[in-house]
Scaffold this motif. Structure first.
Motif, PDB file in Angstrom:
ATOM      1  N   VAL A 123      -3.006  24.722 -85.988  1.00 54.08           N
ATOM      2  CA  VAL A 123      -3.160  24.391 -87.399  1.00 54.08           C
ATOM      3  C   VAL A 123      -2.281  23.193 -87.710  1.00 54.08           C
ATOM      4  O   VAL A 123      -1.094  23.161 -87.354  1.00 54.08           O
ATOM      5  N   ILE A 124      -2.876  22.190 -88.341  1.00 56.54           N
ATOM      6  CA  ILE A 124      -2.124  21.009 -88.769  1.00 56.54           C
ATOM      7  C   ILE A 124      -2.083  21.027 -90.291  1.00 56.54           C
ATOM      8  O   ILE A 124      -3.119  20.884 -90.960  1.00 56.54           O
ATOM      9  N   ILE A 125      -0.895  21.216 -90.834  1.00 57.45           N
ATOM     10  CA  ILE A 125      -0.729  21.336 -92.286  1.00 57.45           C
ATOM     11  C   ILE A 125      -0.423  19.946 -92.848  1.00 57.45           C
ATOM     12  O   ILE A 125       0.576  19.315 -92.502  1.00 57.45           O
ATOM     13  N   ILE A 126      -1.318  19.464 -93.715  1.00 55.28           N
ATOM     14  CA  ILE A 126      -1.209  18.134 -94.285  1.00 55.28           C
ATOM     15  C   ILE A 126      -0.457  18.210 -95.617  1.00 55.28           C
ATOM     16  O   ILE A 126      -0.860  18.961 -96.510  1.00 55.28           O
ATOM     17  N   PRO A 127       0.620  17.467 -95.774  1.00 55.73           N
ATOM     18  CA  PRO A 127       1.386  17.521 -97.031  1.00 55.73           C
ATOM     19  C   PRO A 127       0.607  16.947 -98.213  1.00 55.73           C
ATOM     20  O   PRO A 127      -0.179  16.010 -98.060  1.00 55.73           O
ATOM     21  N   LYS A 128       0.836  17.569 -99.393  1.00 51.84           N
ATOM     22  CA  LYS A 128       0.243  17.116-100.664  1.00 51.84           C
ATOM     23  C   LYS A 128      -1.273  16.959-100.539  1.00 51.84           C
ATOM     24  O   LYS A 128      -1.839  15.912-100.889  1.00 51.84           O
ATOM     25  N   SER A 129      -1.923  17.964-100.033  1.00 49.22           N
ATOM     26  CA  SER A 129      -3.361  17.868 -99.788  1.00 49.22           C
ATOM     27  C   SER A 129      -4.016  19.234 -99.882  1.00 49.22           C
ATOM     28  O   SER A 129      -3.356  20.265 -99.737  1.00 49.22           O
ATOM     29  N   THR A 130      -5.330  19.228-100.168  1.00 48.86           N
ATOM     30  CA  THR A 130      -6.129  20.462-100.129  1.00 48.86           C
ATOM     31  C   THR A 130      -7.273  20.312 -99.122  1.00 48.86           C
ATOM     32  O   THR A 130      -8.346  20.866 -99.282  1.00 48.86           O
ATOM     33  N   LEU A 131      -7.032  19.483 -98.095  1.00 52.45           N
ATOM     34  CA  LEU A 131      -8.047  19.303 -97.043  1.00 52.45           C
ATOM     35  C   LEU A 131      -8.313  20.615 -96.323  1.00 52.45           C
ATOM     36  O   LEU A 131      -7.434  21.471 -96.211  1.00 52.45           O
ATOM     37  N   ALA A 132      -9.525  20.746 -95.815  1.00 53.52           N
ATOM     38  CA  ALA A 132      -9.869  21.921 -95.010  1.00 53.52           C
ATOM     39  C   ALA A 132     -11.031  21.562 -94.085  1.00 53.52           C
ATOM     40  O   ALA A 132     -12.176  21.519 -94.507  1.00 53.52           O
ATOM     41  N   PHE A 133     -10.710  21.268 -92.811  1.00 53.32           N
ATOM     42  CA  PHE A 133     -11.762  20.981 -91.830  1.00 53.32           C
ATOM     43  C   PHE A 133     -11.198  21.191 -90.430  1.00 53.32           C
ATOM     44  O   PHE A 133      -9.980  21.336 -90.243  1.00 53.32           O
ATOM     45  N   SER A 134     -12.094  21.204 -89.444  1.00 55.17           N
ATOM     46  CA  SER A 134     -11.662  21.418 -88.059  1.00 55.17           C
ATOM     47  C   SER A 134     -12.377  20.459 -87.128  1.00 55.17           C
ATOM     48  O   SER A 134     -13.468  19.962 -87.423  1.00 55.17           O
ATOM     49  N   PHE A 136     -12.624  20.278 -82.703  1.00 56.41           N
ATOM     50  CA  PHE A 136     -12.228  20.883 -81.442  1.00 56.41           C
ATOM     51  C   PHE A 136     -11.271  22.048 -81.704  1.00 56.41           C
ATOM     52  O   PHE A 136     -11.615  22.966 -82.429  1.00 56.41           O
ATOM     53  N   ASN A 137     -10.039  22.037 -81.161  1.00 57.92           N
ATOM     54  CA  ASN A 137      -9.124  23.171 -81.330  1.00 57.92           C
ATOM     55  C   ASN A 137      -8.086  22.928 -82.428  1.00 57.92           C
ATOM     56  O   ASN A 137      -7.046  23.587 -82.451  1.00 57.92           O
ATOM     57  N   TYR A 138      -8.378  21.979 -83.309  1.00 51.50           N
ATOM     58  CA  TYR A 138      -7.445  21.671 -84.385  1.00 51.50           C
ATOM     59  C   TYR A 138      -8.081  22.019 -85.734  1.00 51.50           C
ATOM     60  O   TYR A 138      -9.239  21.663 -85.996  1.00 51.50           O
ATOM     61  N   VAL A 139      -7.287  22.694 -86.574  1.00 50.96           N
ATOM     62  CA  VAL A 139      -7.721  22.993 -87.938  1.00 50.96           C
ATOM     63  C   VAL A 139      -6.783  22.258 -88.890  1.00 50.96           C
ATOM     64  O   VAL A 139      -5.563  22.480 -88.870  1.00 50.96           O
ATOM     65  N   PHE A 140      -7.329  21.378 -89.714  1.00 49.23           N
ATOM     66  CA  PHE A 140      -6.547  20.635 -90.699  1.00 49.23           C
ATOM     67  C   PHE A 140      -6.649  21.362 -92.045  1.00 49.23           C
ATOM     68  O   PHE A 140      -7.755  21.565 -92.559  1.00 49.23           O
ATOM     69  N   VAL A 141      -5.514  21.731 -92.605  1.00 52.39           N
ATOM     70  CA  VAL A 141      -5.491  22.369 -93.923  1.00 52.39           C
ATOM     71  C   VAL A 141      -4.388  21.737 -94.758  1.00 52.39           C
ATOM     72  O   VAL A 141      -3.312  21.374 -94.239  1.00 52.39           O
ATOM     73  N   GLY A 142      -4.653  21.604 -96.054  1.00 52.61           N
ATOM     74  CA  GLY A 142      -3.652  21.056 -96.959  1.00 52.61           C
ATOM     75  C   GLY A 142      -2.595  22.086 -97.307  1.00 52.61           C
ATOM     76  O   GLY A 142      -2.890  23.280 -97.433  1.00 52.61           O
ATOM     77  N   GLU A 143      -1.359  21.634 -97.490  1.00 52.77           N
ATOM     78  CA  GLU A 143      -0.281  22.572 -97.799  1.00 52.77           C
ATOM     79  C   GLU A 143      -0.388  23.143 -99.206  1.00 52.77           C
ATOM     80  O   GLU A 143       0.259  24.141 -99.533  1.00 52.77           O
TER      81      GLU A 143
END
Length: 499
Positions: A123-134, A136-143
């Protein structure tokens, strides 16, 4: 190549229309995923498949292309470089740059985020964001996404990771680069993205309340990022469709028979590709062969033009010089003919004049250089080897071998046209410059000349050409498997009228 891509687009359109009409609304999501990937890929293969069993359904038509006849020689011309290849390369380059730009954006997000390692993914937590996508083996989510809502998102994205949906999207992204001019690739990618979301939603709601899940979809508004090769949890254009599929009753198993629609489509496609062209090319039509022939033509043109330039200022070439130029001209003719057959197109090619040195001396005194070109009927022609015996001209009855008969046939018809065609007809109607006439005719099963049809820049020339061909003598018909066959001929005639 253009013809090939047109066929690919046509097949993809056929498959997409069938998908939208019969399969799109069914809940067989994994089947739909396979259908979209398979149909997009098989469309690139079908144009190369030619089944002999289908070809035999349509009677083969035997056509022999005779060498072009030049009544008045003219100046040689060099090859014309096609612009399509450059146009394609520039488009691929631009598409590749756009893809690289997206990769850079994604990498920037990755390095901005905080990593949280999980057993199956990161899981990659993105600061100041509400992103949500994936991807391969990475999930990007906003903090800024609430912890209580994060579970559904991660469950959803984990399905994408487990099912390796990123490979599908990357495959279509590659097609977008290579086939940037094909709008159907973008539609394919949109359809596969929808199916991915349906698959993930269906997997998540197996252990959750459906109504609670799609209420969260309606309630939440997440930030989105325009990466066409990522699986995004929230995409405005997909929310309504996802909720409809969540509330839709599962399709009955018998409806899987709809996928059999692919069978008649494949059969029709194979019939088309197999019977579309029943003529047999002398050179295999492959990309590798086209590249090889193109290089050969380029070298032949370079050699011919270089030597032509070296003797340009010579008032009268020696016999040695003339022989060498003739050999280079023959090499150019043969290489361009091979390229034309390989590509199935209508290139301008140089034809060896066949004069001896004495003929050259006479022609040189009149300041004439010869140039002969092939025409559009090149792509229609088949090798005379498809006949057991070509039609026999009365002057050729003493010949035995197939090659001797063919050569004698060509020479006899050429001589007949050159002796009987009245070039002054063109002058009488005010035509000047280079004139080109195409004559098609048939030697039928009885050996009679029939179905004479000429295409010319003026009706007077058309009439003259048809008149000359109609005065050809009776032939012995062409033979195949011991039976007489009707054989079509195509003859180009070129001559120059000085202004």
């Amino acid at each position: 190549m253009i013809t090939y891509f047109i066929k690919v687009v046509a097949f993809q359109l056929l498959f997409l229309l069938s998908y939208d009409l019969f399969l799109k609304k069914e809940t067989f999501f994994n089947w739909n995923r396979v259908y979209l990937i398979f149909s997009s890929l098989i469309a690139f293969v079908l144009p190369f498949i030619k089944l002999e069993s289908f070809q035999n359904v349509v009677p083969q038509e035997y056509i022999i292309l005779l060498p072009e006849i030049v009544l008045t020689p003219e100046k040689a011309v060099a090859t014309i470089e096609p612009t399509w290849n450059w146009f394609l390369i520039v488009g691929i380059a631009v598409s590749s740059l756009l893809f690289i730009y997206k990769i850079v954006q994604l990498a920037t997000l990755r390095f901005k985020g905080r990593f949280v390692k999980r057993e199956q993914y990161t899981v990659i937590i993105i600061p100041k964001s509400t992103l949500a996508f994936s991807i391969f083996n990475y999930v990007f989510v906003g903090e800024e996404i609430e912890e209580a809502k994060l579970e559904d998102i991660l469950s959803h994205e984990l399905v994408h990771i487990r099912e390796k949906h990123s490979l599908d999207l990357l495959y279509f992204e590659l097609l977008r680069i290579l086939c940037w001019f094909n709008p159907l690739v973008y539609i394919y990618q949109k359809r596969i993205s929808e199916v991915h979301e349906y698959i993930a939603d269906a997997a998540v709601v197996r252990n959750k309340d459906k109504s609670d899940y799609y209420e969260k979809l309606l309630a939440e508004v997440f930030q989105t990022q325009q990466f066409s090769f990522t699986n995004q949890f929230f995409k405005h254009s997909l929310i309504k469709k996802r909720i409809i599929m969540l509330t839709k009753q599962k399709s009955r198993q018998i409806l899987k028979l709809k996928y059999l629609v692919l069978v008649p489509m494949l059969i029709l496609s194979l019939v088309y590709t197999s019977c579309e062209d029943t003529t047999v090319s002398e050179v295999e039509n492959t990309e590798a062969n086209v590249e090889k022939m193109s290089a050969k033509v380029a070298q032949a043109v370079e050699d011919f033009n270089a030597y032509s330039e070296s003797v340009k200022g010579v008032e009268m070439m020696t016999k040695e010089q003339y022989t060498k130029l003739g050999d280079l001209s023959k090499q150019l003719f043969e290489s361009r003919r091979e390229l034309a057959i390989a590509k199935g197109e209508e290139p301008e090619v140089l034809h060896a004049n066949g004069w001896n040195y004495d003929d050259y001396v006479v022609a040189r005194k009149k300041s004439i250089q010869e140039n002969v070109t092939y025409d559009e009927f090149e792509k229609e022609a088949v090798s005379s080897k498809d006949l057991d015996k070509v039609p026999v001209h009365p002057n050729c009855e003493g010949k035995v071998s197939q090659n001797e008969l063919k050569e004698c046939l060509n020479i006899s018809i050429q001589k007949h046209i050159m002796q009987n065609f009245d070039v002054k007809r063109a002058e009488s109607v005010g035509l000047v410059g280079r004139q080109r006439i195409i004559i098609k005719f048939m030697i039928d099963k009885n050996g009679d000349v029939s179905n004479v049809l000429a295409r010319a820049p003026h009706p007077a020339l058309k009439d003259e050409a048809e008149k000359v061909i109609n005065t050809l003598p009776k032939f012995k018909p062409g033979m195949k498997d011991g039976k007489p066959k009707s054989v079509k001929f195509a003859i180009p005639i070129v001559f120059q009228i000085e202004e």
